[in-house]
Design an enzyme around this catalytic site. Structure first.
Site, PDB file in Angstrom:
ATOM      1  N   SER A 257       0.443  -8.792  12.708  1.00  0.00           N
ATOM      2  CA  SER A 257       0.008  -9.017  13.088  1.00  0.00           C
ATOM      3  C   SER A 257      -0.977  -9.102  11.905  1.00  0.00           C
ATOM      4  O   SER A 257      -1.151  -8.167  11.306  1.00  0.00           O
ATOM      5  CB  SER A 257      -0.539  -8.562  14.333  1.00  0.00           C
ATOM      6  OG  SER A 257      -0.938  -6.410  13.721  1.00  0.00           O
ATOM      7  N   LYS A 258      -2.935  -9.593  12.855  1.00  0.00           N
ATOM      8  CA  LYS A 258      -4.022  -9.309  11.680  1.00  0.00           C
ATOM      9  C   LYS A 258      -4.459  -7.581  11.356  1.00  0.00           C
ATOM     10  O   LYS A 258      -4.929  -7.873  10.120  1.00  0.00           O
ATOM     11  CB  LYS A 258      -4.934 -10.181  12.525  1.00  0.00           C
ATOM     12  CG  LYS A 258      -4.988 -11.730  12.162  1.00  0.00           C
ATOM     13  CD  LYS A 258      -6.100 -12.325  12.585  1.00  0.00           C
ATOM     14  CE  LYS A 258      -6.790 -13.700  13.015  1.00  0.00           C
ATOM     15  NZ  LYS A 258      -6.260 -14.461  13.505  1.00  0.00           N
ATOM     16  N   ARG A 259      -4.079  -7.169  12.217  1.00  0.00           N
ATOM     17  CA  ARG A 259      -4.289  -5.390  12.081  1.00  0.00           C
ATOM     18  C   ARG A 259      -4.050  -5.254  10.266  1.00  0.00           C
ATOM     19  O   ARG A 259      -4.503  -4.117  10.375  1.00  0.00           O
ATOM     20  CB  ARG A 259      -3.957  -4.680  13.393  1.00  0.00           C
ATOM     21  CG  ARG A 259      -5.015  -4.401  14.345  1.00  0.00           C
ATOM     22  CD  ARG A 259      -4.743  -3.814  15.702  1.00  0.00           C
ATOM     23  NE  ARG A 259      -3.631  -4.465  16.487  1.00  0.00           N
ATOM     24  CZ  ARG A 259      -2.652  -4.288  17.192  1.00  0.00           C
ATOM     25  NH1 ARG A 259      -1.570  -3.583  16.650  1.00  0.00           N
ATOM     26  NH2 ARG A 259      -1.871  -5.327  16.877  1.00  0.00           N
ATOM     27  N   GLU A 260      -2.312  -5.594  10.139  1.00  0.00           N
ATOM     28  CA  GLU A 260      -2.206  -4.923   9.330  1.00  0.00           C
ATOM     29  C   GLU A 260      -2.907  -5.673   7.910  1.00  0.00           C
ATOM     30  O   GLU A 260      -2.549  -6.048   6.824  1.00  0.00           O
ATOM     31  CB  GLU A 260      -0.797  -5.322   8.882  1.00  0.00           C
ATOM     32  CG  GLU A 260       0.516  -4.997   9.760  1.00  0.00           C
ATOM     33  CD  GLU A 260       2.062  -5.480  10.063  1.00  0.00           C
ATOM     34  OE1 GLU A 260       2.694  -5.261   9.317  1.00  0.00           O
ATOM     35  OE2 GLU A 260       2.261  -5.429  10.806  1.00  0.00           O
ATOM     36  N   GLY A 261      -3.866  -7.080   8.017  1.00  0.00           N
ATOM     37  CA  GLY A 261      -4.877  -7.185   6.958  1.00  0.00           C
ATOM     38  C   GLY A 261      -4.160  -8.122   6.461  1.00  0.00           C
ATOM     39  O   GLY A 261      -4.360  -8.856   6.552  1.00  0.00           O
TER      40      GLY A 261
END
Ligand code: GLU
Length: 505
Positions: A257-261
Site C-alpha cells: 500500500s501507499k503507506r509503505e512509501g
C-alpha cells in the site's frame, strides 16, 4: 497460430503503481519474446478520477522503464482510438447489438430503488445481485420507455450463459477456474450517461484489438467469468488465453500500500534507481528464470521469460532485496551513463554545477564508480560523496572514536609522516603506494595500524572505498573547478594535525 497481440490497459487515475508496472513488464516480455505486438490502451472510463496529468505521468514512467509499445496511444493502429473515453459510440453500438440479439435489456430502475434492493439483500445476508426486474418488461414496452426515459443497458446473464451452471476457463497461472453463473447478476454494460462499465469496455476493446493473450493482476480473476460471457455474447470466434499474476504484498504481508512509501514507479525514478534494476526486480515478483540467475538485463529477461514459470503464490516486495540488486546494476552501468546520472545527483546537492565541463563529469563518473556497488540509487550519492566535499578537521574530531584513535601516538605519527611527504606533486595511486611504503619502513607499522589512521584522518570516516582508489580521486577533485571545492590530501592532513595540536592532547 495467430500472431501474439497483448495489451497494457492502465487507468490514468493515479501514479503508476509497481503492481501495474509489473503487469506492463510481463506483457512487454511476452510480446518481445514472441515477436508479438504490445498495445497501450488507456482505460479512462472513470471520468471523475482520470486525468490527462496522470496519463502523461504514466507514459513518462513507461518510457523511463524502457517499456515501449507498438500500437495504441501515440503509436496509432487500425483498432483506434485507444482511449476508452473516445470509443463511446463503439460501446453503444455493441450494446445495442446485444439488445437486438436479446442478450441485453434496458433498465429504468432508479439509483434509489437499486440501493433499497441492495440494502434489503444485505440485511437478509444475501449477495447483492440485480433482481432482474427490468428483464421482465415486455420488449415493446421497454422500447417505448427508452424513447422517453434515460436507461442503463444490462447484460442478460441467464441468456448469455445458455443454461450452463458454471463458467469454466483455463488460466495459465491458476489452472482450471470454475465460477458459478448464479453468483453473477445482470450487470450494467452501459450506464445511463452512455459510459460503459469496465467489464464491457474491456471485452469490446479486446475483441476489436484482436488480443490473443490477457496478462494482468489477480484482482481481475473474478471479473474474468463475466467477461467470458460478454465475449460469447459478442460472438467472438475465440477467447484470449488468460494469465492472472499474483498479488504483490508489502513487508507486513498485506497488499502493498501507499503507506509503505515506495510503491510508485515515479518514486524510484526520482530517487535515481537504474530503471533496468527496477525492471529486473519487478520481473522476479511472481516469476523466476529456470537458471535461478537473479541479475538480468532487459535483453536477458526477454530471453529467459516464460509465463509457464509464473507463480500463483503472492510475491513480497522487499526494498532491501531491490536495493541489493540495484547496486549490482549500478556497478555495471556504462561509464557515460553513470557519469550523467551522478552529475545530476551531485548538481542537485550543489556539489558541482549543472552541465559541467567534460573533465568534471569524467571525474564525477569515476567518483560514482567508487561507490557504485553500494549505491542502489543516485539519491544516496551526495551523502556518500560528502566525505570528499565536506572535509572539516573539527567535524572529524567531533567523533569520539576517531578523535581518540588519532590522538594515540602511533596513529598520530603515521599522519605526521604522511603529511611530511604530501606536497604539490599529484597523489596518484602509485605515489600513494610508494608513500605508504616509506611510512611503513620509517615507523615499522603496517596493515590496519598504517592505513586506518590515514583513512580516518583524510576522510573523517572509518570505512569507505579503497584508499588507493579514493585518495587519487580526492586529489584530482582538488584540482578541478567545482561548485563546492574539494580539499586535497595535503591540506586535509595538515589541518587535522593542527586541530589535534590546537586542542592539546
Ligand atoms: N484498467 C484495468 C486496471 O487498471 C486493466 C484491466 C485489464 O487489464 O483488463 O486495472
Amino acid at each position: 497460430m495467430s500472431p501474439v497481440r497483448v495489451r497494457f490497459a492502465p487507468s490514468p487515475t493515479g501514479e503508476l503503481h509497481v503492481g501495474n508496472a509489473r503487469t506492463a513488464l510481463f506483457n512487454w516480455l511476452f510480446a518481445r519474446g514472441r515477436g508479438g505486438t504490445l498495445i497501450l490502451r488507456i482505460e479512462d472510463t472513470d471520468a471523475v478520477r482520470s486525468s490527462p496529468g496522470h496519463e502523461a505521468a504514466l507514459i513518462e514512467d513507461l518510457a523511463w522503464l524502457g517499456l515501449g509499445w507498438d500500437e495504441g496511444l501515440g503509436e496509432g493502429g487500425e483498432a483506434g482510438p485507444y482511449r476508452q473515453s473516445e470509443r463511446l459510440p463503439t460501446y453503444r453500438r455493441r450494446a445495442e447489438e446485444l439488445m437486438e440479439a436479446g442478450l441485453a435489456y434496458p433498465c429504468f430502475c432508479s439509483l434509489e430503488l437499486l440501493e433499497q434492493e441492495r440494502t434489503a439483500q444485505r440485511d437478509a445476508g444475501r449477495a447483492s445481485l440485480y433482481s432482474g426486474r427490468c428483464r421482465r418488461l415486455p420488449r415493446d414496452e421497454a422500447r417505448r420507455r427508452m424513447q422517453a426515459e434515460p436507461a442503463a443497458i444490462r447484460f442478460d446473464i441467464t441468456g448469455a450463459a445458455r443454461g450452463e451452471p458454471l463458467v469454466v476457463f483455463e488460466d495459465r497461472v491458476h489452472g482450471t477456474v470454475r465460477f458459478p453463473v448464479a453468483q453473477i447478476g445482470d450487470f450494467v454494460l452501459l450506464r445511463r450517461d452512455g459510459w460503459p462499465s469496465y467489464n464491457f469496455a474491456v471485452v469490446v476493446d479486446d475483441v476489436a484489438m484482436r488480443i490473443t493473450d490477457v496478462i494482468r493482476g489477480d484482482d481481475h480473476l473474478s471479473n474474468t467469468p463475466r467477461q467470458i460471457l460478454v465475449y460469447r455474447a459478442l460472438g467472438a470466434p475465440t477467447l484470449p488465453a488468460f494469465a492472472h499474476l499474483p498479488l504483490i504484498l508489502g513487508q507486513g504481508g498485506a497488499p502493498l500500500s501507499k503507506r509503505e512509501g515506495a510503491t510508485s514507479v515515479g518514486w524510484f525514478r526520482t530517487q535515481g534507481y537504474p530503471p533496468e534494476a527496477l525492471l529486473n526486480y519487478l520481473a522476479l515478483l511472481g516469476w523466476s528464470p529456470a537458471s535461478g540467475q537473479e541479475l538480468l538485463t532487459p535483453e536477458e529477461l526477454i530471453q529467459a521469460f516464460d509465463l509457464a514459470r509464473a507463480s500463483r503464490a503472492p510475491a513480497h516486495f522487499d526494498l532491501d532485496k531491490l536495493d541489493a540488486l540495484a547496486a549490482r546494476h549500478m556497478a555495471r552501468l556504462p561509464a557515460g551513463r553513470l557519469a550523467d546520472l551522478a552529475v545530476q545527483a551531485l548538481a542537485g546537492a550543489g556539489f558541482v554545477a549543472p552541465g559541467p565541463p567534460g573533465a568534471v563529469s569524467d571525474w564525477v563518473g569515476r567518483l560514482a564508480m567508487l561507490f557504485a556497488d553500494r549505491l542502489p540509487k543516485m539519491a544516496d550519492l551526495p551523502g556518500q560523496a560528502a566525505l570528499l566535499f565536506d572535509f572539516s578537521a573539527a567535524r572529524t574530531l567531533s567523533d569520539p572514536g576517531i578523535d581518540a584513535e588519532l590522538r594515540q601516538p602511533r596513529a598520530r605519527s603515521v599522519v605526521e609522516a604522511l603529511a611530511r611527504r604530501l606536497g604539490d606533486e599529484p597523489l596518484t595511486a602509485p605515489r600513494f603506494q610508494a608513500i605508504a611504503d616509506e611510512v611503513r619502513r620509517e615507523l615499522g607499522v603496517k596493515g590496519r595500524d598504517l592505513f586506518h589512521p590515514i583513512r580516518i584522518a583524510l576522510t573523517g570516516a572509518a570505512s569507505g572505498p579503497e584508499l588507493v582508489k579514493l585518495l587519487p580521486i580526492i586529489e584530482e577533485g582538488s584540482r578541478l573547478p567545482l561548485a563546492r571545492p574539494v580539499a586535497g590530501c595535503a591540506v586535509r592532513a595538515r589541518e587535522l594535525l593542527r586541530a589535534i595540536s590546537g586542542t592539546g592532547a
